[in-house]
Design a protein around this motif. Structure first.
Motif, mmCIF file in Angstrom:
data_model
loop_
_atom_site.group_PDB
_atom_site.id
_atom_site.type_symbol
_atom_site.label_atom_id
_atom_site.label_comp_id
_atom_site.label_asym_id
_atom_site.label_seq_id
_atom_site.Cartn_x
_atom_site.Cartn_y
_atom_site.Cartn_z
ATOM 1 N N ARG A 118 17.015 -12.152 4.051
ATOM 2 C CA ARG A 118 18.529 -12.747 2.736
ATOM 3 C C ARG A 118 17.387 -14.102 1.648
ATOM 4 N NH1 ARG A 118 21.787 -12.170 7.466
ATOM 5 N NH2 ARG A 118 22.101 -13.587 7.820
ATOM 6 N N SER A 119 17.176 -14.475 2.434
ATOM 7 C CA SER A 119 16.495 -16.041 1.743
ATOM 8 C C SER A 119 15.753 -15.761 0.963
ATOM 9 C CB SER A 119 16.520 -17.128 2.338
ATOM 10 O OG SER A 119 15.031 -17.032 3.209
ATOM 11 N N LEU A 120 14.210 -14.540 1.972
ATOM 12 C CA LEU A 120 13.352 -14.035 0.275
ATOM 13 C C LEU A 120 13.315 -14.299 -0.749
ATOM 14 C CD1 LEU A 120 9.820 -13.567 1.204
ATOM 15 C CD2 LEU A 120 10.949 -11.077 2.033
ATOM 16 N N GLY A 121 12.726 -15.027 -1.372
ATOM 17 C CA GLY A 121 12.573 -14.848 -3.021
ATOM 18 C C GLY A 121 11.588 -13.797 -3.464
ATOM 19 N N GLU A 122 10.777 -13.891 -4.011
ATOM 20 C CA GLU A 122 9.438 -12.627 -4.941
ATOM 21 C C GLU A 122 9.131 -11.611 -3.724
ATOM 22 O OE1 GLU A 122 5.309 -13.021 -6.732
ATOM 23 O OE2 GLU A 122 6.630 -14.517 -7.080
ATOM 24 N N ARG A 123 9.500 -10.559 -3.702
ATOM 25 C CA ARG A 123 9.497 -9.489 -3.153
ATOM 26 C C ARG A 123 8.108 -8.601 -3.498
ATOM 27 N NH1 ARG A 123 13.386 -7.885 1.471
ATOM 28 N NH2 ARG A 123 14.899 -9.778 1.133
ATOM 29 N N ASP A 124 7.489 -9.216 -3.542
ATOM 30 C CA ASP A 124 5.851 -8.508 -4.951
ATOM 31 C C ASP A 124 5.238 -7.946 -3.878
ATOM 32 O OD1 ASP A 124 4.396 -7.656 -6.197
ATOM 33 O OD2 ASP A 124 3.893 -9.924 -7.206
ATOM 34 N N ILE A 125 4.227 -6.739 -3.449
ATOM 35 C CA ILE A 125 3.899 -6.359 -2.943
ATOM 36 C C ILE A 125 2.945 -6.170 -2.834
ATOM 37 C CG2 ILE A 125 5.907 -5.296 -1.560
ATOM 38 C CD1 ILE A 125 4.707 -2.331 -2.783
ATOM 39 N N ALA A 126 2.633 -6.588 -4.631
ATOM 40 C CA ALA A 126 1.205 -6.239 -4.932
ATOM 41 C C ALA A 126 -0.255 -6.891 -4.462
ATOM 42 C CB ALA A 126 1.085 -6.774 -6.668
ATOM 43 N N PRO A 127 -0.074 -8.494 -3.641
ATOM 44 C CA PRO A 127 -1.512 -9.015 -2.844
ATOM 45 C C PRO A 127 -1.341 -7.899 -1.150
ATOM 46 C CG PRO A 127 0.710 -10.463 -2.838
ATOM 47 C CD PRO A 127 0.724 -9.347 -4.009
ATOM 48 N N PHE A 128 -0.122 -6.998 -0.880
ATOM 49 C CA PHE A 128 -0.492 -6.434 0.181
ATOM 50 C C PHE A 128 -1.042 -4.974 -0.270
ATOM 51 C CE2 PHE A 128 0.904 -3.058 2.841
ATOM 52 C CZ PHE A 128 0.314 -2.977 3.696
ATOM 53 N N TYR A 129 -1.302 -4.665 -1.409
ATOM 54 C CA TYR A 129 -1.853 -3.436 -1.771
ATOM 55 C C TYR A 129 -3.012 -3.405 -1.600
ATOM 56 C CZ TYR A 129 1.804 0.147 -2.572
ATOM 57 O OH TYR A 129 2.403 1.766 -2.056
ATOM 58 N N TYR A 130 -3.416 -5.357 -2.779
ATOM 59 C CA TYR A 130 -4.802 -5.094 -3.200
ATOM 60 C C TYR A 130 -5.895 -5.466 -1.592
ATOM 61 C CZ TYR A 130 -8.878 -7.653 -4.580
ATOM 62 O OH TYR A 130 -9.739 -8.397 -5.137
ATOM 63 N N LEU A 131 -5.280 -6.323 -0.354
ATOM 64 C CA LEU A 131 -5.317 -6.377 0.633
ATOM 65 C C LEU A 131 -5.892 -4.506 1.229
ATOM 66 C CD1 LEU A 131 -3.780 -8.805 1.896
ATOM 67 C CD2 LEU A 131 -6.009 -9.336 1.032
ATOM 68 N N VAL A 132 -4.400 -3.999 1.433
ATOM 69 C CA VAL A 132 -5.159 -2.302 1.770
ATOM 70 C C VAL A 132 -6.642 -1.680 0.837
ATOM 71 C CG1 VAL A 132 -4.319 -0.322 2.076
ATOM 72 C CG2 VAL A 132 -3.013 -2.820 2.717
ATOM 73 N N GLU A 133 -5.807 -1.674 -0.191
ATOM 74 C CA GLU A 133 -7.729 -0.907 -2.027
ATOM 75 C C GLU A 133 -8.473 -1.576 -1.666
ATOM 76 O OE1 GLU A 133 -4.949 -0.951 -4.970
ATOM 77 O OE2 GLU A 133 -3.497 0.462 -4.555
ATOM 78 N N THR A 134 -8.393 -3.405 -0.670
ATOM 79 C CA THR A 134 -9.548 -3.246 -0.785
ATOM 80 C C THR A 134 -10.892 -3.626 0.215
ATOM 81 O OG1 THR A 134 -8.777 -5.532 -0.933
ATOM 82 C CG2 THR A 134 -9.975 -4.681 -3.028
ATOM 83 N N ILE A 135 -10.076 -3.327 1.179
ATOM 84 C CA ILE A 135 -10.671 -4.117 2.202
ATOM 85 C C ILE A 135 -10.585 -2.799 3.374
ATOM 86 C CG2 ILE A 135 -10.542 -5.364 4.778
ATOM 87 C CD1 ILE A 135 -8.940 -6.964 3.332
ATOM 88 N N LYS A 136 -9.638 -1.449 2.945
ATOM 89 C CA LYS A 136 -9.396 -0.390 3.386
ATOM 90 C C LYS A 136 -9.807 -0.090 4.932
ATOM 91 C CE LYS A 136 -11.309 1.683 -0.707
ATOM 92 N NZ LYS A 136 -10.230 1.244 -1.482
ATOM 93 N N PRO A 137 -8.670 -0.976 5.892
ATOM 94 C CA PRO A 137 -8.811 -0.736 7.476
ATOM 95 C C PRO A 137 -8.448 0.991 7.508
ATOM 96 C CG PRO A 137 -6.616 -1.948 6.189
ATOM 97 C CD PRO A 137 -7.155 -1.341 4.891
ATOM 98 N N ASN A 138 -9.138 0.447 8.634
ATOM 99 C CA ASN A 138 -9.102 2.050 9.787
ATOM 100 C C ASN A 138 -7.629 1.919 10.271
ATOM 101 O OD1 ASN A 138 -11.766 2.297 9.222
ATOM 102 N ND2 ASN A 138 -12.341 1.138 11.027
ATOM 103 N N LEU A 139 -6.927 0.639 11.278
ATOM 104 C CA LEU A 139 -5.761 0.684 11.408
ATOM 105 C C LEU A 139 -5.339 -0.456 10.705
ATOM 106 C CD1 LEU A 139 -3.801 1.839 13.928
ATOM 107 C CD2 LEU A 139 -5.727 -0.365 15.115
ATOM 108 N N LEU A 140 -3.196 0.124 10.632
ATOM 109 C CA LEU A 140 -2.553 -1.198 10.423
ATOM 110 C C LEU A 140 -1.140 -1.194 11.818
ATOM 111 C CD1 LEU A 140 -2.866 0.244 7.387
ATOM 112 C CD2 LEU A 140 -1.585 -1.985 6.904
#
Length: 186
Positions: A118-140
């Protein structure tokens, strides 16, 4: 991609300095084939993410010392008389990573800290997407219902395994078992 380009791209998203915590790892995030994914970091921090960033990547040891100090200095929630040195989720994450013996990126769908949804302010997923798109993990590995539901709504590369939230019901043995399974797999 090299670390310099990676950090420049991340800085464009989160700023410099930044109070967001996009990830924690030991060394280069570019070497991480596995991501452990929560919903958002629960322990508040005034620390600039970039204080723990250097030419070799992220300095988890430095970050951990600051994390422990900040937790010790935070006031207790009403009705509480004790706070563990590290959070239950952090304890399990550290046990999994140690047992795996391999580079693992510890991240969240949202990089902003808050003790509850409830108290989470900014809900921007861009940093998470950046990590996934640049590192391309095999498993999450998502832990918790909220992280699983958020990940299910996204188009992500690699395999996704969902487990119960690391803050409850995880013994040291169960965490070590997960870490060993990761080591055997990779």
């Amino acid at each position: 991609m090299n670390l310099e380009d990676f950090s420049a791209g991340l800085a464009e998203l989160i700023g410099r300095p930044s109070r967001l915590r996009p990830f924690v790892c030991d060394g280069s995030p570019l070497k991480c084939l596995v991501f452990i994914v929560g919903h958002n970091p629960a322990t508040a921090s005034d620390r600039d993410f970039w204080e723990d960033w250097g030419p070799d990547g992220f300095d988890k040891e430095s970050w951990m010392a600051a994390y422990i100090e900040e937790r010790a200095n935070q006031p207790l929630k009403p009705g509480k008389s004790y706070r563990p040195r590290i959070s239950p989720s952090r304890r399990v994450i550290d046990q999994v990573v140690a047992a795996a013996g391999m580079p693992i990126l510890e991240t969240n769908i949202y990089a902003g800290t808050s003790p509850d949804m409830r108290s989470l302010g900014e809900r921007d997923i861009a940093p998470f997407y950046y990590l996934v798109e640049t590192i391309k993990p095999n498993l999450l590995i998502t832990h918790g219902k909220d992280a699983k539901e958020a990940a299910d709504r996204l188009v992500l590369p690699g395999e996704i395994i969902s487990v119960p939230h690391f803050s409850r019901g995880w013994s040291k043995e169960k965490a070590i078992e997960l870490g060993r399974a990761l080591r055997a797999r990779f």
